[in-house]
Write an enzyme that holds these catalytic residues in place. Structure first.
Site, PDB file in Angstrom:
ATOM      1  N   LYS A  30      -1.347  15.884  30.869  1.00  0.00           N
ATOM      2  CA  LYS A  30      -1.729  14.741  31.172  1.00  0.00           C
ATOM      3  C   LYS A  30      -1.920  13.711  30.321  1.00  0.00           C
ATOM      4  CE  LYS A  30      -4.304  15.093  34.818  1.00  0.00           C
ATOM      5  NZ  LYS A  30      -5.875  15.324  35.468  1.00  0.00           N
ATOM      6  N   ARG A 100     -11.254  13.096  32.763  1.00  0.00           N
ATOM      7  CA  ARG A 100     -10.145  14.034  33.412  1.00  0.00           C
ATOM      8  C   ARG A 100      -9.789  15.231  32.423  1.00  0.00           C
ATOM      9  NH1 ARG A 100      -5.072   9.641  34.421  1.00  0.00           N
ATOM     10  NH2 ARG A 100      -4.781  11.198  36.316  1.00  0.00           N
ATOM     11  N   GLY A 109      -8.530  25.392  39.012  1.00  0.00           N
ATOM     12  CA  GLY A 109      -9.993  25.896  38.539  1.00  0.00           C
ATOM     13  C   GLY A 109     -10.499  25.164  37.290  1.00  0.00           C
ATOM     14  N   MET A 111     -11.879  21.651  35.619  1.00  0.00           N
ATOM     15  CA  MET A 111     -12.871  20.593  36.352  1.00  0.00           C
ATOM     16  C   MET A 111     -12.216  19.473  36.938  1.00  0.00           C
ATOM     17  SD  MET A 111     -16.151  18.454  34.593  1.00  0.00           S
ATOM     18  CE  MET A 111     -14.929  16.901  34.450  1.00  0.00           C
ATOM     19  N   ARG A 344       4.453  13.326  35.405  1.00  0.00           N
ATOM     20  CA  ARG A 344       4.940  14.717  34.959  1.00  0.00           C
ATOM     21  C   ARG A 344       6.262  14.845  35.712  1.00  0.00           C
ATOM     22  NH1 ARG A 344       0.004  17.683  38.301  1.00  0.00           N
ATOM     23  NH2 ARG A 344       0.311  16.285  39.921  1.00  0.00           N
ATOM     24  N   HIS A 462      12.542  50.397  52.229  1.00  0.00           N
ATOM     25  CA  HIS A 462      13.857  50.407  52.727  1.00  0.00           C
ATOM     26  C   HIS A 462      14.486  49.298  53.410  1.00  0.00           C
ATOM     27  CE1 HIS A 462      16.765  51.645  55.904  1.00  0.00           C
ATOM     28  NE2 HIS A 462      17.508  52.283  54.913  1.00  0.00           N
ATOM     29  N   SER A 770      28.666  52.492  35.163  1.00  0.00           N
ATOM     30  CA  SER A 770      27.945  51.429  35.840  1.00  0.00           C
ATOM     31  C   SER A 770      26.553  52.011  35.765  1.00  0.00           C
ATOM     32  CB  SER A 770      28.518  51.380  37.327  1.00  0.00           C
ATOM     33  OG  SER A 770      27.744  50.277  38.235  1.00  0.00           O
ATOM     34  N   CYS A 842      24.839  48.131  38.540  1.00  0.00           N
ATOM     35  CA  CYS A 842      24.878  47.780  40.083  1.00  0.00           C
ATOM     36  C   CYS A 842      23.554  48.147  40.778  1.00  0.00           C
ATOM     37  CB  CYS A 842      26.174  48.481  40.631  1.00  0.00           C
ATOM     38  SG  CYS A 842      25.613  50.424  40.581  1.00  0.00           S
ATOM     39  N   TYR A 862      29.967  43.203  33.160  1.00  0.00           N
ATOM     40  CA  TYR A 862      29.670  42.365  34.347  1.00  0.00           C
ATOM     41  C   TYR A 862      28.336  42.824  35.071  1.00  0.00           C
ATOM     42  CZ  TYR A 862      30.912  46.972  36.701  1.00  0.00           C
ATOM     43  OH  TYR A 862      30.919  48.084  37.266  1.00  0.00           O
TER      44      TYR A 862
HETATM   45  P1  ADP Z   1      -5.603  15.696  39.182  1.00  0.00           P
HETATM   46  O1  ADP Z   1      -5.265  16.689  38.012  1.00  0.00           O
HETATM   47  O2  ADP Z   1      -6.423  16.486  40.262  1.00  0.00           O
HETATM   48  O3  ADP Z   1      -4.412  14.944  39.758  1.00  0.00           O
HETATM   49  P2  ADP Z   1      -6.498  13.316  37.938  1.00  0.00           P
HETATM   50  O4  ADP Z   1      -7.122  13.075  36.548  1.00  0.00           O
HETATM   51  O5  ADP Z   1      -5.151  12.749  37.964  1.00  0.00           O
HETATM   52  O6  ADP Z   1      -6.675  14.605  38.592  1.00  0.00           O
HETATM   53  O7  ADP Z   1      -7.218  12.440  38.724  1.00  0.00           O
HETATM   54  C1  ADP Z   1      -7.361  12.222  40.327  1.00  0.00           C
HETATM   55  C2  ADP Z   1      -7.355  11.259  40.856  1.00  0.00           C
HETATM   56  O8  ADP Z   1      -8.121  10.023  40.215  1.00  0.00           O
HETATM   57  C3  ADP Z   1      -6.086  10.588  40.841  1.00  0.00           C
HETATM   58  O9  ADP Z   1      -5.765   9.831  42.170  1.00  0.00           O
HETATM   59  C4  ADP Z   1      -5.870   9.610  39.739  1.00  0.00           C
HETATM   60  O10 ADP Z   1      -4.847   8.637  39.904  1.00  0.00           O
HETATM   61  C5  ADP Z   1      -7.166   8.889  39.886  1.00  0.00           C
HETATM   62  N1  ADP Z   1      -7.716   8.528  38.513  1.00  0.00           N
HETATM   63  C6  ADP Z   1      -7.916   9.121  37.410  1.00  0.00           C
HETATM   64  N2  ADP Z   1      -8.359   8.399  36.537  1.00  0.00           N
HETATM   65  C7  ADP Z   1      -8.364   7.124  37.105  1.00  0.00           C
HETATM   66  C8  ADP Z   1      -8.687   5.776  36.602  1.00  0.00           C
HETATM   67  N3  ADP Z   1      -9.079   5.753  35.148  1.00  0.00           N
HETATM   68  N4  ADP Z   1      -8.838   4.931  37.254  1.00  0.00           N
HETATM   69  C9  ADP Z   1      -8.340   4.957  38.481  1.00  0.00           C
HETATM   70  N5  ADP Z   1      -8.216   5.955  39.143  1.00  0.00           N
HETATM   71  C10 ADP Z   1      -8.051   7.244  38.248  1.00  0.00           C
HETATM   72 MG    MG Z   2      -3.434  13.882  39.095  1.00  0.00          MG
END
Ligand code: ADP
Ligand code: MG
Ligand code: MG
Length: 889
Positions: A30, A100, A109, A111, A344, A462, A770, A842, A862
């Site tokens: 990210k 984030r 898993g 946060m 991504r 099987h 083979s 094979c 092959y």
């Molecule tokens: P995930 O990895 O679960 O997608 P994200 O970090 O991308 O988590 O964010 C979850 C949501 O919050 C997404 O919809 C993202 O676009 C939104 N979001 C994250 N940061 C901001 C920000 N600075 N302003 C507005 N929306 C945000």
């Molecule tokens: Mg996201």
């Protein structure tokens, strides 16, 4: 230890960035892409990324942050404030941020994101006044308390949800959006009480305090149970940790001129070059995907916000030109201004992957090699089999193990014999064979079925192996179904499905559905053919197919097979009159009796071979002589035995006795393979004669033939020498009788470890090898393929084995035998006969991409696999030739 010079924080925003997209290891996916977007002039709210190295050092140092982190974060925050023109903690006009998580690979898993961080009792008033929108301000604040409390401080989200529901009830409203500013202010009060009660202290009023607690919570989530477990299951190792992204908030929930959305730069299902996604007006963060309101398709944004839509289209183009890949993006519009929040590489189906790769070559974005490397060979399955109609919404009633992909729908039939009978009476009915498990006696019925469902068994059972071989959809190990053959029904939970009722299975994901779910036929599109053409130009390994019948051989040629690597002769003996003659042969008292029965079988064999030779039209065809133990051709139950007795006009005792005689403690290690013709030479003679006479017949029609006679289960050179001598004698007779000759080879299957080790001796006799890696794996590990289901999951789970060795070749052990066998065999053949020893594989592994790469490295000529895996092997072989394939799993 770190030095004070270490750079722990990377800023982005204002058209610049310190990071780059190739710094994912350090900045997480990210963070690296936020940086990249900022520096190529895409509007991204300013922010900074705390590196994965910090996470690493945090754990190395006994959960203490390196000292230099704090001042660097302070500095980066100042930089964000400067670009945003707002101050973090300003009570009048606060800068708010999101926190984030983000590792190099996306993983569940970790946060969840916290939005609106920086609000407190004072600044919420400031925000309300500044935006003239108290509802918006209090909504943001209550969301923050909920998100911060539940994700950073471990308060159960349900406690907050409970307050929300209660308040809505009191106010007699349905939707969150129906709550007024005053209601939300009240909700903030209640949320704060929930927070204090469960955390033991009040909601932090100092924004810096909030920020650090959130940052630490991200680092701590790296070692949280869920994340650790996920990395273990997916075998993700070597990651430093997670990065933390702190980013200025933009708001999609300020009114009708704002919104948020997610999109793919091309259609991830079909690959079509269209913008594909959803958006919601007046919404924040995850609202689009959370299903709170139904989002609008992105095309509609064109009408609602034409300017923003135009900008998005430009960004779509810019991102693809820059990344040269289809992107999955998140965006938010605040009062008519567009911001990008994430990009991504987009996940996609197999058909989509193929189309995108090929079209990107046409557009000049990537070259053919890159296109070939991009497509995961296994994902081609998607293009080769009928699939459930994606528009259908029928829910699964049970889920088993996805054993052979594709969808199948048919009338439930509970035994192979019943399937045969049903087919005779209603040849146009689609049959779905449902059984506890299947055995070789069931093949005729299995062949007639559209799909197979078993209650027990694993991916190598099987049913699974046979179905995959035919490209027939199959779900195994579905223990939720209970079969009652007597009552003629199955029960799934509380649903009863009677024989003749429709059932649908999806072998791609293991789903079982009651009723007739529509399916769509595969379309082998022009893009697919084109990609395959590039693969063929690139690869050096040839691809053959395993096929026992002319129809399979034809299908395989359509899929690009360059010969047959394994034609098993035993399947030819199971149908109709053939099984009767086969049983006569087995029950014969002496050689003369056996020869008589064999001569009845010979025309069938010859006919089958003629069909296969014609279908392969000059391509090499490896035919394996009879391999399974004879008892597999006899019924083991009383009823079946008396039927055979009646049919052959012999006492049932005799049948019983013969079955007992043939019974073996471990049938897979008994009287089978080359041991059969060693003991009963007339069986082998008949087969060799049928092969060569068929070859002559086809040759006489002016077609070329290339038979390769393969003697199975050889462990010593003497076995091969004896059988080869006999085969050559038969050949001489046949050629004399017909006054003409055909070219043919005699070789062997290497499937016994001793054969691999003594390959130098065996190669003096064999003209080709083979590798039968199914049996070689069984015999090297001492595992029986049919009952590994009871412990293989535990083995994989405890990392005793990385994967099921029957699916992906065990390179460390079995692979050594393959390598040694190839080298010793080739060397000996060259020295003794000055000939190149043809080597192939094979087993099921011949269609497994990872194993195909191994075969390429070993220098095989092959690989051979089931018809439906031929295109997969062609692509895998091309990737092997290109080297360094790194694919997403
Ligand atoms: P995930 O990895 O679960 O997608 P994200 O970090 O991308 O988590 O964010 C979850 C949501 O919050 C997404 O919809 C993202 O676009 C939104 N979001 C994250 N940061 C901001 C920000 N600075 N302003 C507005 N929306 C945000
Ligand atoms: Mg996201
Ligand atoms: Mg074998």
């Amino acid at each position: 230890m770190s030095t004070s010079k270490s750079k722990y924080v990377y800023s982005f925003g204002g058209g610049k960035a310190e990071g780059r997209s190739d710094m994912k290891e350090l900045l997480g996916g990210k963070g690296a892409n936020l940086a990249e977007m900022s520096s190529i002039g895409i509007p991204v709210p300013p922010g900074f990324t705390i590196t994965t190295e910090v996470c690493h050092e945090y754990y190395e140092g006994g959960k203490k942050l390196p000292e230099a982190v704090k001042p660097q974060v302070e500095e980066a925050l100042l930089h964000v404030e400067k670009i945003a023109g707002k101050k973090f903690g300003d009570p009048k006009d606060p800068l708010l941020v999101s926190v984030r998580s983000g590792a190099a690979l996306s993983m569940p898993g970790m946060m969840n994101t916290i939005l609106n961080l920086g609000l407190n009792d004072e600044s919420v008033e400031g925000l309300a006044a500044k935006t003239d929108n108290p509802r918006f301000a209090y909504d943001g604040y209550r969301r923050l308390i909920d998100m911060f409390g539940s994700t950073a401080m471990g308060v159960d989200h349900e406690h907050f949800e409970h307050e929300l529901t209660a308040l809505k009830k009191e106010k007699n409203v349905k939707l969150d959006t129906d709550l007024s500013a005053a209601d939300l202010k009240e909700l903030v009060k209640r949320y704060k009480a929930v927070y204090s009660k469960h955390v033991g202290e009040g909601f932090p009023q100092d924004p810096k305090d909030q920020l650090w607690k959130a940052i630490m919570a991200v680092f701590n989530s790296w070692m949280g149970n869920k994340a650790v477990q996920y990395r273990r299951i997916e075998r993700i190792t070597g990651l430093k940790g997670t990065a933390v992204n702190v980013q200025a908030m933009v708001f999609g929930n300020t009114g009708g001129d704002s919104g948020t959305g997610v999109a793919f730069t091309r259609d991830p299902n079909t690959g079509e070059d269209v913008f594909y996604g959803d958006y919601l007006i007046n919404a924040q963060g995850e609202d689009v995907v959370a299903g709170i309101r139904t989002p609008e398709p992105i095309s509609k944004l064109h009408e609602e916000m034409p300017k923003v839509y135009g900008q998005l289209m430009d960004i779509r183009k810019k991102l693809e030109t820059h990344y040269k890949e289809m992107q999955d993006i998140e965006f938010t519009v605040e009062k008519g201004t567009l911001y990008m929040l994430q990009t991504r590489t987009g996940k996609r189906t197999g058909s989509s992957a193929v189309r995108i790769a090929v079209e990107m070559v046409k557009e000049g974005l990537i070259d053919e090699k890159t296109a070939l490397k991009r497509v995961n060979p296994d994902s081609l399955n998607h293009l080769l089999l009928p699939q459930l109609d994606p528009k259908s919404k029928v829910k699964a009633v049970a889920t088993g193990i996805a054993a052979s992909p594709g969808a199948a729908c048919g009338k439930v039939i509970l035994s192979a014999d019943a399937a045969v009978a049903h087919h005779e009476a209603h040849p146009n009915d689609a049959i779905l064979l449902v059984r506890k498990e299947t055995s070789p006696e069931d093949v005729a019925g299995m062949h007639l079925a559209k799909g197979i469902l078993t209650a027990t068994g694993g991916k190598a059972s099987h049913a699974a192996v046979v179905a995959r071989g035919w490209g027939k959809p199959c779900v195994v190990g579905c223990d939720a179904i209970h079969i009652d053959e007597k009552k003629g029904q199955i029960t799934i939970g509380d649903q009863v499905v009677k024989v003749g009722d429709y059932l649908t299975i999806n072998g791609t994901n293991g789903d079982v559905m009651v009723g007739q779910v529509p399916t769509v036929d595969p379309s082998i599109s022009g893009h697919f053919a084109e990609l395959m053409g590039w693969a063929d130009k690139t690869r050096t390994l040839k691809v053959r197919t395993n096929a026992d019948a002319p129809a399979d051989a034809k299908k395989a040629r359509e899929f690009g097979a360059e010969g047959i690597g394994l034609c098993r002769t035993e399947h030819m003996f199971f149908e109709g009159q053939r099984i009767v003659d086969m049983r006569k042969m087995i029950l014969a008292d002496d050689t003369a009796g056996r020869e008589k029965a064999l001569s009845a079988l010979e025309p069938y064999q010859r006919e089958d071979f003629v069909g296969i030779f014609e279908a392969m039209d000059g391509l090499p065809v490896t035919i394996r002589l009879l391999d399974p133990p004879l008892h597999e051709f006899l019924p083991h139950d009383e009823a079946g035995q008396s039927e055979v007795a009646k049919q052959l006009g012999i006492p049932v005792e005799k049948v019983k006795r013969r079955v007992e005689q043939l019974h073996e403690a471990n049938p897979m290690l008994g009287l089978r393979g080359c041991r059969l013709p060693i003991k009963f030479p007339e069986i082998g003679d008949m087969q060799v004669r049928a092969i060569l006479e068929a070859a002559i017949e086809v040759k006489k029609k002016g077609k070329s033939v290339l038979p390769e006679i393969m003697i199975p289960l050889v462990g010593t050179v003497e076995e091969l020498a004896i059988l080869k001598k006999r085969a050559l004698a038969v050949a001489e007779q046949v050629f004399k009788k017909h006054g003409t000759k055909v070219e043919f080879l005699i070789g062997t299957m290497i499937e016994i470890p001793r054969a691999a080790l003594t390959a130098d001796q065996i190669a003096e006799e064999a003209e080709f090898f083979s590798f039968g890696t199914n049996d070689l794996t069984q015999l090297t590990f001492g595992f029986s393929r049919d009952d590994i289901g009871s412990f293989m999951p535990a083995y994989v789970d405890q990392k005793i084995l990385p994967v099921d060795p029957f699916q992906t070749l065990d390179q460390k052990g079995v692979g050594q035998l393959v390598e040694v066998g190839t080298q010793r065999g080739r060397k000996a053949r060259k020295e003794k006969h000055d000939q190149h020893l043809k080597v192939g594989i094979c087993g099921e592994h011949g269609g497994d991409p990872e194993s195909v790469v191994f075969c390429h490295k070993v220098g095989m000529d092959y690989v051979s696999c089931s018809p439906f895996r031929v295109p997969i092997a062609r692509l895998a072989a091309a990737q092997a030739a290109l080297g360094n394939v790194s694919r997403d799993k």
